[in-house]
Every structure is written in structure tokens, then in C-alpha cells.
Design an enzyme around this catalytic site. Structure first.
Site, PDB file in Angstrom:
ATOM      1  N   TYR A  31       0.842  -1.088   0.018  1.00 56.21           N
ATOM      2  CA  TYR A  31       0.103   0.099   0.083  1.00 56.21           C
ATOM      3  C   TYR A  31       0.859   1.393  -0.072  1.00 56.21           C
ATOM      4  O   TYR A  31       2.322   1.037   0.074  1.00 56.21           O
ATOM      5  CB  TYR A  31      -0.828  -0.127   1.228  1.00 56.21           C
ATOM      6  CG  TYR A  31      -0.339   0.494   2.671  1.00 56.21           C
ATOM      7  CD1 TYR A  31       0.577  -0.583   3.092  1.00 56.21           C
ATOM      8  CD2 TYR A  31      -0.253   1.565   3.236  1.00 56.21           C
ATOM      9  CE1 TYR A  31       1.281  -0.274   4.266  1.00 56.21           C
ATOM     10  CE2 TYR A  31       0.149   2.033   4.364  1.00 56.21           C
ATOM     11  CZ  TYR A  31       0.968   0.862   4.970  1.00 56.21           C
ATOM     12  OH  TYR A  31       1.636   1.362   6.066  1.00 56.21           O
ATOM     13  N   LYS A 145       6.694  -2.144   1.843  1.00 58.95           N
ATOM     14  CA  LYS A 145       5.384  -1.235   2.504  1.00 58.95           C
ATOM     15  C   LYS A 145       4.072  -2.312   2.582  1.00 58.95           C
ATOM     16  O   LYS A 145       3.381  -2.305   1.515  1.00 58.95           O
ATOM     17  CB  LYS A 145       5.330  -0.107   1.898  1.00 58.95           C
ATOM     18  CG  LYS A 145       4.211   1.151   2.779  1.00 58.95           C
ATOM     19  CD  LYS A 145       4.219   2.419   2.297  1.00 58.95           C
ATOM     20  CE  LYS A 145       3.407   3.133   3.155  1.00 58.95           C
ATOM     21  NZ  LYS A 145       3.512   3.289   4.548  1.00 58.95           N
ATOM     22  N   GLU A 177      12.738   2.688  13.660  1.00 55.61           N
ATOM     23  CA  GLU A 177      11.659   3.633  13.222  1.00 55.61           C
ATOM     24  C   GLU A 177      10.550   3.518  14.148  1.00 55.61           C
ATOM     25  O   GLU A 177      10.485   2.688  14.906  1.00 55.61           O
ATOM     26  CB  GLU A 177      11.408   3.485  11.656  1.00 55.61           C
ATOM     27  CG  GLU A 177      10.815   1.940  11.604  1.00 55.61           C
ATOM     28  CD  GLU A 177      10.635   1.906  10.076  1.00 55.61           C
ATOM     29  OE1 GLU A 177      10.295   2.984   9.500  1.00 55.61           O
ATOM     30  OE2 GLU A 177      10.356   0.852   9.609  1.00 55.61           O
ATOM     31  N   LEU A 201      11.303   1.083   6.612  1.00 57.05           N
ATOM     32  CA  LEU A 201      10.884   1.711   5.417  1.00 57.05           C
ATOM     33  C   LEU A 201      11.423   2.838   5.001  1.00 57.05           C
ATOM     34  O   LEU A 201      11.626   4.036   5.985  1.00 57.05           O
ATOM     35  CB  LEU A 201       9.081   2.021   5.702  1.00 57.05           C
ATOM     36  CG  LEU A 201       8.596   2.705   4.197  1.00 57.05           C
ATOM     37  CD1 LEU A 201       8.445   1.086   3.358  1.00 57.05           C
ATOM     38  CD2 LEU A 201       7.528   3.102   4.580  1.00 57.05           C
TER      39      LEU A 201
HETATM   40  N1  PLP Z   1       7.911   3.917   8.477  1.00 58.68           N
HETATM   41  C1  PLP Z   1       6.901   3.106   8.565  1.00 58.68           C
HETATM   42  C2  PLP Z   1       6.808   1.937   9.366  1.00 58.68           C
HETATM   43  C3  PLP Z   1       5.792   3.773   8.019  1.00 58.68           C
HETATM   44  O1  PLP Z   1       4.503   3.030   8.166  1.00 58.68           O
HETATM   45  C4  PLP Z   1       5.841   4.952   7.470  1.00 58.68           C
HETATM   46  C5  PLP Z   1       4.712   5.748   6.836  1.00 58.68           C
HETATM   47  O2  PLP Z   1       3.647   5.436   6.964  1.00 58.68           O
HETATM   48  C6  PLP Z   1       6.894   5.669   7.339  1.00 58.68           C
HETATM   49  C7  PLP Z   1       8.136   5.065   8.184  1.00 58.68           C
HETATM   50  C8  PLP Z   1       7.203   7.133   6.728  1.00 58.68           C
HETATM   51  O3  PLP Z   1       7.037   7.038   5.373  1.00 58.68           O
HETATM   52  P1  PLP Z   1       6.477   8.258   4.460  1.00 58.68           P
HETATM   53  O4  PLP Z   1       7.316   9.435   4.639  1.00 58.68           O
HETATM   54  O5  PLP Z   1       6.734   7.484   2.984  1.00 58.68           O
HETATM   55  O6  PLP Z   1       5.089   8.249   4.746  1.00 58.68           O
END
Ligand code: PLP
Length: 282
Positions: A31, A145, A177, A201
Site C-alpha cells: 500500500y 510497505k 523507526e 521503510l
Molecule cells: N516507517 C513506517 C513503518 C511507516 O509506516 C511510514 C509511513 O506510513 C513511514 C516510516 C514514513 O514513510 P513516508 O514518509 O513515506 O510516509
């Protein structure tokens, strides 16, 4: 309310999702969440590229090109009169009799997207939020993701039950994270964030952060840091699509520095807002 279902725009109430959709049964899909400011996609291209990359890493081939998806998303924004909010998109391995094995090649992936109005979290961005630390119990492909978010949900729920906004995950003391955000620290004037390995991610907001920092003479290094280092840092902040850039002022009931949002974090928030204006003409 309109939604995208398999390449066309339909009424949400008309949608039929099969109980044997592999997304529903196995979380067998990927997603994205994209921000919409001023009716425009923010970093839309980057999100769609990551969607394709996530899908490829679990052997799902998305039957649409980036420009086809982009056009559909823009049409959806227009139909739903979305000015400020998010688009959620997901693609699953499709509908097939329940079986751990992948279905045959003629089974088409299911693709859905819908919009939601959502303000920027301005008050929290100004005042900062609190967090807890939790052991990172996820699998070793956090770079995908994936729809499988159980450990993330458990972490977020635990944070909420402790009266906190986010759970900062660590593997044996090395911070990875948040449950739905990346985390960075500022120490000795340098920004540090976990490198884009299989353990996190690689957030699109994180990538924007690297770019705007470097362009504005702020030193940012991609290096893992420990929970201890984070608690002793001058500043800690989150980054993410819905979170934007969010100061963390307290972790595990311990204040970060003086317990106020830091100057570097504020500077990054301002630079991030400029980037949004530049792209979405706010
Ligand atoms: N890390 C995780 C586990 C996430 O689910 C998300 C975003 O939902 C992020 C980091 C941040 O990613 P982004 O800046 O692409 O939204």
C-alpha cells in the site's frame, strides 16, 4: 464518495470486495499513503515508484503505469473535491480460493484507492509529542510497505495506552523507526537517521528531509543510533506522510533536552513547508 477500483472510478457504496481477496485473508499486498495539499499530490511520483518497488519485491506486477495511476488519482481528487487530505492506495494479489500458494498467473491483482480529508497536525507539530520505546519484533523486510502491520499496530496501541503518540522501535537497543514514521536525532549539530536498509521503510518524507537538509547546509548522516544516544540527544523528531515533521519532547517519561521542540527541527519544518508550497502551490 468516489473510489478507484481496478482501473476505474466508482461509487464507494457500489464496491464489492470478495472474502477470498488475498489482501483480506493474508495481508498479501502492499500500500501507499499520499498527501494531498491544495488539491495536488505531494511527492506523488516517489510514492507510486515505491508502490511498484514494494509490489515487485513480493512478485506482484501492477497492471498500470505510473502515469495511468497518477491520472486516476488526479481524477479521484477532483471527483471528491479533495483539497487537504490523503489518498490511500493498495494492491493485493487478487481473488482466489484460499491457499498459501500464489494463484495462477491469470488472476489479476486487486487495486483500490480512496480519499480522506485530513488536516496537517499543526498543534502537535508546534508543541511536540511524547513517545515510548518498544522492541522491534517485525520481520526482516521492513523496506517493503506490506499490508501486514500487526507488530506496528501492537506498538502504536501500547504507545496510546501509555498516553503517548508514537512507539519508537529498536532491535536490541539500535533504534529503527516509529510504528508509522521514521525517526531522527540531532546531536552535536548533526542529524542522524537509520540508513535505508531492510530494517526500515525508506520514508518518502525521510528522503525529502535528506534532500532539504543537504541543500541547506545541515549535516545529516545515515547511521543507526542507540536508545541511549536518542535519550541523550539535543533533539528527536519523527517524519512521515501524515505526521509530517514532528518534534518528540519526551521518551519513556524522560525529557529530551529541555523538553521543548528544538531549533533544527523547527528549521526543518519550515524548509518542509517551503517544499510543499513549491510543489503544490499552497
Ligand atoms: N516507517 C513506517 C513503518 C511507516 O509506516 C511510514 C509511513 O506510513 C513511514 C516510516 C514514513 O514513510 P513516508 O514518509 O513515506 O510516509
Amino acid at each position: 464518495e468516489k473510489v478507484i477500483f481496478n482501473g476505474s472510478i466508482t461509487e464507494r457504496s457500489q464496491l464489492n470486495i470478495d472474502i477470498e481477496d488475498r489482501g483480506y485473508q493474508f495481508g498479501d499486498g502492499v500500500y501507499e499513503v499520499i498527501r494531498v495539499y491544495n488539491g495536488s499530490l505531494f511527492t506523488g511520483e516517489e510514492h507510486l515508484q515505491r508502490l511498484i518497488k514494494s509490489a515487485e519485491s513480493i512478485q506482484i506486477k501492477i497492471p498500470y503505469s505510473i502515469s495511468e495511476m497518477k491520472n486516476l488519482l488526479l481524477k479521484l481528487i477532483e471527483e471528491n473535491n479533495l483539497y487537504l487530505g490523503i489518498i490511500y492506495l493498495q494492491i493485493t494479489r487478487g481473488v482466489s480460493q484460499r491457499n498459501h500458494l500464489f494463484p495462477s498467473a491469470d488472476v489479476e491483482p486487486s487495486f483500490v484507492a480512496y480519499t480522506r480529508e485530513l488536516q496537517s497536525p499543526t498543534e502537535a507539530m508546534e508543541k511536540g509529542v511524547t513517545a515510548i520505546t518498544v522492541e522491534d519484533i517485525r520481520w526482516l523486510r521492513c523496506d517493503i510497505k506490506s499490508l501486514n502491520l500487526l507488530p506496528n499496530l501492537l506498538a502504536k496501541q501500547k504507545a496510546s495506552e501509555a498516553g503517548c503518540f508514537e512507539a519508537l522501535q529498536h532491535r536490541s537497543g539500535a533504534v529503527t523507526e516509529g510504528s508509522s514514521s521514521n525517526v531522527s536525532i540531532v546531536a552535536d549539530g548533526k542529524i542522524k537517521t537509520h540508513p535505508a536498509t531492510n530494517l526500515i521503510l525508506n520514508g518518502i518524507t525521510r528522503q525529502v528531509l535528506l534532500d532539504i537538509s543537504r541543500k541547506n547546509g545541515l549535516e545529516i548522516i545515515e547511521e543507526a543510533f542507540s536508545v541511549e544516544e536518542m535519550l541523550q540527544a539535543d533533539e528527536v523528531f519523527l517524519s512521515g506522510t501524515t505526521t509530517e515533521i514532528m518534534p518528540i519532547i519526551e521518551i519513556d517519561k524522560q525529557k529530551i533536552a529541555n523538553g521543548q521542540p528544538g531549533l533544527v527541527t523547527k528549521q526543518l519544518q519550515a524548509l518542509f513547508n517551503e517544499k510543499i508550497k513549491e510543489q503544490c502551490g499552497l
